[in-house]
Write a protein that holds these residues in place. Structure first.
Motif, PDB file in Angstrom:
ATOM      1  N   GLU A  76       6.523  27.442  39.969  1.00 53.30           N
ATOM      2  CA  GLU A  76       7.809  26.988  40.510  1.00 53.30           C
ATOM      3  C   GLU A  76       8.500  25.928  39.668  1.00 53.30           C
ATOM      4  N   VAL A  77       7.819  24.805  39.398  1.00 53.54           N
ATOM      5  CA  VAL A  77       8.477  23.654  38.761  1.00 53.54           C
ATOM      6  C   VAL A  77       7.552  22.974  37.756  1.00 53.54           C
ATOM      7  N   ILE A  78       8.142  22.595  36.629  1.00 51.00           N
ATOM      8  CA  ILE A  78       7.511  21.697  35.664  1.00 51.00           C
ATOM      9  C   ILE A  78       8.540  20.611  35.373  1.00 51.00           C
ATOM     10  N   ALA A  79       8.134  19.353  35.490  1.00 52.07           N
ATOM     11  CA  ALA A  79       9.010  18.232  35.123  1.00 52.07           C
ATOM     12  C   ALA A  79       8.209  17.301  34.226  1.00 52.07           C
ATOM     13  N   TYR A  80       8.886  16.772  33.200  1.00 49.94           N
ATOM     14  CA  TYR A  80       8.188  15.875  32.299  1.00 49.94           C
ATOM     15  C   TYR A  80       9.137  14.844  31.708  1.00 49.94           C
ATOM     16  N   THR A  81       8.516  13.811  31.134  1.00 48.16           N
ATOM     17  CA  THR A  81       9.240  12.778  30.408  1.00 48.16           C
ATOM     18  C   THR A  81       8.842  12.896  28.941  1.00 48.16           C
ATOM     19  N   LEU A  82       9.846  13.068  28.092  1.00 51.35           N
ATOM     20  CA  LEU A  82       9.602  13.157  26.659  1.00 51.35           C
ATOM     21  C   LEU A  82       9.176  11.803  26.096  1.00 51.35           C
ATOM     22  N   GLY A  83       8.636  11.816  24.893  1.00 52.52           N
ATOM     23  CA  GLY A  83       8.195  10.588  24.246  1.00 52.52           C
ATOM     24  C   GLY A  83       9.283   9.543  24.105  1.00 52.52           C
ATOM     25  N   ASP A  84      10.553   9.964  24.029  1.00 52.94           N
ATOM     26  CA  ASP A  84      11.665   9.023  23.902  1.00 52.94           C
ATOM     27  C   ASP A  84      12.245   8.603  25.260  1.00 52.94           C
ATOM     28  N   GLY A  85      11.599   9.031  26.364  1.00 52.62           N
ATOM     29  CA  GLY A  85      12.025   8.606  27.704  1.00 52.62           C
ATOM     30  C   GLY A  85      12.965   9.563  28.421  1.00 52.62           C
ATOM     31  N   ARG A  86      13.437  10.594  27.742  1.00 54.45           N
ATOM     32  CA  ARG A  86      14.340  11.548  28.399  1.00 54.45           C
ATOM     33  C   ARG A  86      13.570  12.430  29.377  1.00 54.45           C
ATOM     34  N   LYS A  87      14.253  12.852  30.435  1.00 53.01           N
ATOM     35  CA  LYS A  87      13.655  13.675  31.489  1.00 53.01           C
ATOM     36  C   LYS A  87      14.044  15.147  31.317  1.00 53.01           C
ATOM     37  N   VAL A  88      13.097  16.025  31.659  1.00 53.27           N
ATOM     38  CA  VAL A  88      13.305  17.467  31.604  1.00 53.27           C
ATOM     39  C   VAL A  88      12.727  18.062  32.887  1.00 53.27           C
ATOM     40  N   LYS A  89      13.444  19.048  33.443  1.00 56.39           N
ATOM     41  CA  LYS A  89      12.943  19.767  34.615  1.00 56.39           C
ATOM     42  C   LYS A  89      13.183  21.251  34.420  1.00 56.39           C
ATOM     43  N   ILE A  90      12.147  22.050  34.676  1.00 56.98           N
ATOM     44  CA  ILE A  90      12.222  23.498  34.526  1.00 56.98           C
ATOM     45  C   ILE A  90      11.879  24.136  35.857  1.00 56.98           C
ATOM     46  N   ASN A  91      12.766  24.998  36.356  1.00 61.41           N
ATOM     47  CA  ASN A  91      12.519  25.741  37.591  1.00 61.41           C
ATOM     48  C   ASN A  91      12.276  27.202  37.260  1.00 61.41           C
ATOM     49  N   PHE A  92      11.239  27.771  37.877  1.00 54.40           N
ATOM     50  CA  PHE A  92      10.897  29.180  37.757  1.00 54.40           C
ATOM     51  C   PHE A  92      11.114  29.803  39.132  1.00 54.40           C
ATOM     52  N   ASN A  93      11.908  30.869  39.189  1.00 52.36           N
ATOM     53  CA  ASN A  93      12.196  31.514  40.464  1.00 52.36           C
ATOM     54  C   ASN A  93      11.918  33.010  40.317  1.00 52.36           C
ATOM     55  N   GLY A  94      10.741  33.423  40.804  1.00 56.11           N
ATOM     56  CA  GLY A  94      10.333  34.808  40.669  1.00 56.11           C
ATOM     57  C   GLY A  94      10.921  35.704  41.743  1.00 56.11           C
ATOM     58  N   HIS A  95      11.339  36.898  41.320  1.00 54.32           N
ATOM     59  CA  HIS A  95      11.864  37.934  42.220  1.00 54.32           C
ATOM     60  C   HIS A  95      11.208  39.244  41.818  1.00 54.32           C
ATOM     61  N   GLY A  96      10.000  39.500  42.269  1.00 57.95           N
ATOM     62  CA  GLY A  96       9.319  40.739  41.908  1.00 57.95           C
ATOM     63  C   GLY A  96       9.030  40.803  40.423  1.00 57.95           C
ATOM     64  N   ASP A  97       9.654  41.758  39.733  1.00 59.83           N
ATOM     65  CA  ASP A  97       9.405  41.955  38.305  1.00 59.83           C
ATOM     66  C   ASP A  97      10.372  41.210  37.396  1.00 59.83           C
TER      67      ASP A  97
END
Length: 136
Positions: A76-97
């Protein structure tokens, strides 16, 4: 925040695994054919660290891309802080195939935001191509 999106024609479990396993990361993590990722590490848990070494194939330039995970909700979700302090968020939304991926990231100050968006989108497009042409 800058955003990039894609829809991958594969189930979310495959998409998640290919996005997070270092053996796969080294095969798709580049924005163009003249770059590659010779090494990747990934400790996929809150507080875990990741690192990808990105290099120009001609040896002219390279850099490390890494950070620390803030949130991990499998498939579903991955969130992280890069080495320089910036934020990233990735959402995965599965619908079958198929799986929708939505990435939000804070811009850095060295390059224009449109250039950053194009670079991240190119990497995401490369990921999509890799997953869709690779079997389980």
């Amino acid at each position: 925040m800058i955003t990039v999106d894609t829809t991958v024609q594969a189930p979310v479990k495959k998409v998640w695994n290919f996005y997070t396993e270092p053996t796969h990361i080294t095969k798709w993590n580049s924005a163009s054919d003249d770059w590659y990722t010779p090494h990747a590490e990934n400790d996929l848990r809150v507080g875990g660290k990741f690192l990808s070494r990105m290099e120009a194939k001609d040896g002219s330039f390279g850099f490390d891309f890494g950070g620390v995970y803030d949130a991990v909700i499998p498939f579903e979700v991955i969130a992280y802080t890069l080495g320089d302090g910036r934020k990233v968020k990735i959402n995965f939304n599965g619908h079958g195939d198929k799986t929708d991926i939505h990435v939000e990231f804070e811009a850095e100050s060295e390059n224009p935001p449109v250039m950053q968006q194009q670079g991240w989108q190119a990497i995401l497009d490369n990921f999509k191509k890799y997953v869709e042409k690779t079997g389980d």
